[in-house]
Design a protein around this motif. Structure first.
Motif, short mmCIF file in Angstrom:
data_model
loop_
_atom_site.label_atom_id
_atom_site.label_comp_id
_atom_site.label_asym_id
_atom_site.label_seq_id
_atom_site.Cartn_x
_atom_site.Cartn_y
_atom_site.Cartn_z
N LEU A 8 0.98 -1.57 0.10
CA LEU A 8 -0.23 0.13 -0.13
C LEU A 8 1.10 1.09 -0.25
N LYS A 9 1.86 1.00 0.89
CA LYS A 9 2.85 2.57 0.50
C LYS A 9 4.13 1.65 1.09
N GLU A 10 5.13 2.95 0.99
CA GLU A 10 6.83 2.19 1.30
C GLU A 10 6.75 1.87 2.42
N ILE A 11 6.02 2.85 3.43
CA ILE A 11 6.99 2.87 5.02
C ILE A 11 6.35 1.90 5.95
N ASP A 12 5.44 0.71 5.39
CA ASP A 12 4.92 -0.51 5.33
C ASP A 12 6.01 -1.58 5.27
N PHE A 13 7.40 -0.89 4.83
CA PHE A 13 8.02 -1.92 3.97
C PHE A 13 9.79 -1.85 4.72
N SER A 14 10.23 -2.44 5.16
CA SER A 14 11.97 -2.39 5.93
C SER A 14 13.00 -1.87 4.69
N LYS A 15 14.06 -2.05 5.02
CA LYS A 15 15.13 -1.79 3.36
C LYS A 15 15.24 -3.39 2.69
N GLN A 16 15.39 -4.40 4.10
CA GLN A 16 15.55 -5.47 3.64
C GLN A 16 14.14 -5.76 2.71
N ASP A 17 13.27 -5.87 3.43
CA ASP A 17 12.46 -6.26 2.45
C ASP A 17 11.67 -5.24 1.28
N LEU A 18 12.32 -4.22 0.74
CA LEU A 18 12.72 -3.45 -0.47
C LEU A 18 13.18 -4.36 -1.50
N MET A 19 15.02 -3.99 -0.34
CA MET A 19 15.32 -4.60 -1.25
C MET A 19 15.17 -5.72 -2.40
N ASP A 20 14.70 -6.80 -1.43
CA ASP A 20 14.22 -8.23 -1.58
C ASP A 20 13.43 -8.33 -3.16
N LEU A 21 13.08 -7.09 -2.72
CA LEU A 21 11.60 -6.90 -3.58
C LEU A 21 12.06 -6.77 -5.02
N ILE A 22 13.24 -5.93 -5.01
CA ILE A 22 14.24 -5.02 -6.32
C ILE A 22 14.93 -6.71 -6.59
N ILE A 137 9.36 0.31 -6.36
CA ILE A 137 10.64 -0.71 -7.19
C ILE A 137 10.96 -1.01 -8.10
N ALA A 138 9.99 0.18 -9.65
CA ALA A 138 10.74 -0.41 -10.75
C ALA A 138 11.99 0.26 -11.54
N ASP A 139 11.49 1.78 -10.37
CA ASP A 139 12.89 2.90 -10.66
C ASP A 139 14.24 2.73 -9.33
N PHE A 140 14.33 2.21 -8.29
CA PHE A 140 15.26 1.18 -8.10
C PHE A 140 16.00 0.23 -8.77
N MET A 141 14.89 -0.72 -8.92
CA MET A 141 15.71 -1.53 -10.01
C MET A 141 16.23 -1.11 -11.07
N THR A 142 15.96 -0.38 -12.16
CA THR A 142 17.01 0.41 -13.14
C THR A 142 18.06 0.71 -12.53
#
Length: 326
Positions: A8-22, A137-142
């Motif tokens: 729903l929004k980025e702040i629901d997730f940790s740095k590791q969560d977001l890196m795992d998705l990337i 996620i797409a932007d930081f993946m790029t």
């Protein structure tokens, strides 16, 4: 991942969560390029609610869902009664009884939160007026694909600093520890609440909010978005005059002092006259280019369209992570 299955929004997730998705997004991209089937969610059903029109988000969710083996149902603004003849909560309960996941692209963040709370199934935010998390996620993946790592990067967003893209870039950069500068006129800078959230979730990034275009000095990436968001009611001429000094053009690129700087844009972009809207703007205001010049857009188009393609791979990762245990 956190226990929250919705996105729903980025702040629901940790740095590791977001890196795992990337990283998962990059893996799904490899499978796609090698044409290796990955129908890991075969037989599930998802609904795509679009109160706002879309090209990339709708296409990305549709293809990603089908690649994963799911049945995808599109529900446009004129096809359901969401918030009109039926409340968001009642709609959530109905759709949750029929679908395994729901995407929502619309106006109020409260609506996507209500869908997640009352549907009983994962809900994915395809865009609201406040946040655009799947784009992140797409932007930081790029960025990771281009630079090999996010460590030590500095990025700058320039233009309308109060829209969902500026909000999401500021907060996501903070979570990931990427230095970020939001450059916008003082009256178009992020709200204090958004800035406070960024600081509260900061893992070591330098966060800068300024109206000085010279703050692009030394950045690795420049980012911009349209100057008037979908559904926003403003004096268009006044907004253009206000933001014209914040256009990404060759002079601004030179101010970075970095001959390897890249430019990103979530699209659509008003960089030429090849659209009806672009022609209307030119006829009325005499401007063929708005937030980015055609020269800069064409020079960096490979990165911009790589970013657009990555919407599909990243959304696939987000949906898979939510539904893989069903």
């Amino acid at each position: 991942m956190t226990k929250a299955l919705s996105f729903l929004k980025e702040i629901d997730f940790s740095k590791q969560d977001l890196m795992d998705l990337i990283d998962l997004s990059i893996k799904f991209k490899e499978l796609k390029k090698k044409r290796i089937a990955h129908k890991y969610l075969d037989g599930l059903n998802i609904a795509l609610i679009f109160e706002k029109s879309s090209t990339r988000t709708r296409s990305a969710f549709t293809v990603a869902g089908q690649d994963l083996g799911m049945n995808v149902t599109y529900l446009g603004a004129g096809e359901i009664q969401l918030g009109k003849k039926e409340s968001v909560i009642d709609t959530a309960k109905v759709l949750g009884s029929m679908f395994d996941g729901i995407e929502y692209r619309g106006f109020k963040q409260e609506d996507v939160e209500a869908l997640a709370e009352h549907s009983g199934v994962p809900v994915w935010n395809g865009l609201t007026d406040t946040w655009h998390p799947t784009q992140m996620i797409a932007d930081f993946m790029t960025l990771k694909e281009h630079f090999g790592s996010l460590e030590g990067l500095s990025i700058a967003y320039i233009g309308d600093g109060r829209n969902n893209m500026a909000n999401s870039l500021l907060v996501t950069s903070a979570i990931l520890g990427v230095n970020v500068t939001i450059i916008a006129p003082k009256t178009l800078q992020p709200e204090e609440e958004i800035i406070a959230l960024a600081h509260a979730h900061n893992t070591g990034a330098t966060l800068t909010i300024t109206d000085d275009v010279n703050a692009v000095s030394g950045v690795d990436m420049l980012y911009t978005d349209v100057w008037v968001s979908m559904g926003e009611e403003v004096d268009f001429k006044e907004r253009i005059d206000f933001l014209l000094p914040y256009q990404i053009n060759s002079d601004l690129i030179a101010k970075t002092g970095n001959d390897k700087v890249i430019v990103m844009h979530c699209l659509p972009a008003f960089h030429d006259l090849n659209t009806e809207t672009g022609q209307e703007i030119y006829d009325q205001y005499g401007l063929a280019e708005l937030e980015i010049t055609d020269e800069v857009f064409q020079k960096h188009s490979a990165t911009i369209f790589q970013e657009a393609e990555n919407r599909m791979h990243s959304i696939k990762a987000i949906m898979y992570q939510s539904l893989k245990n069903i």
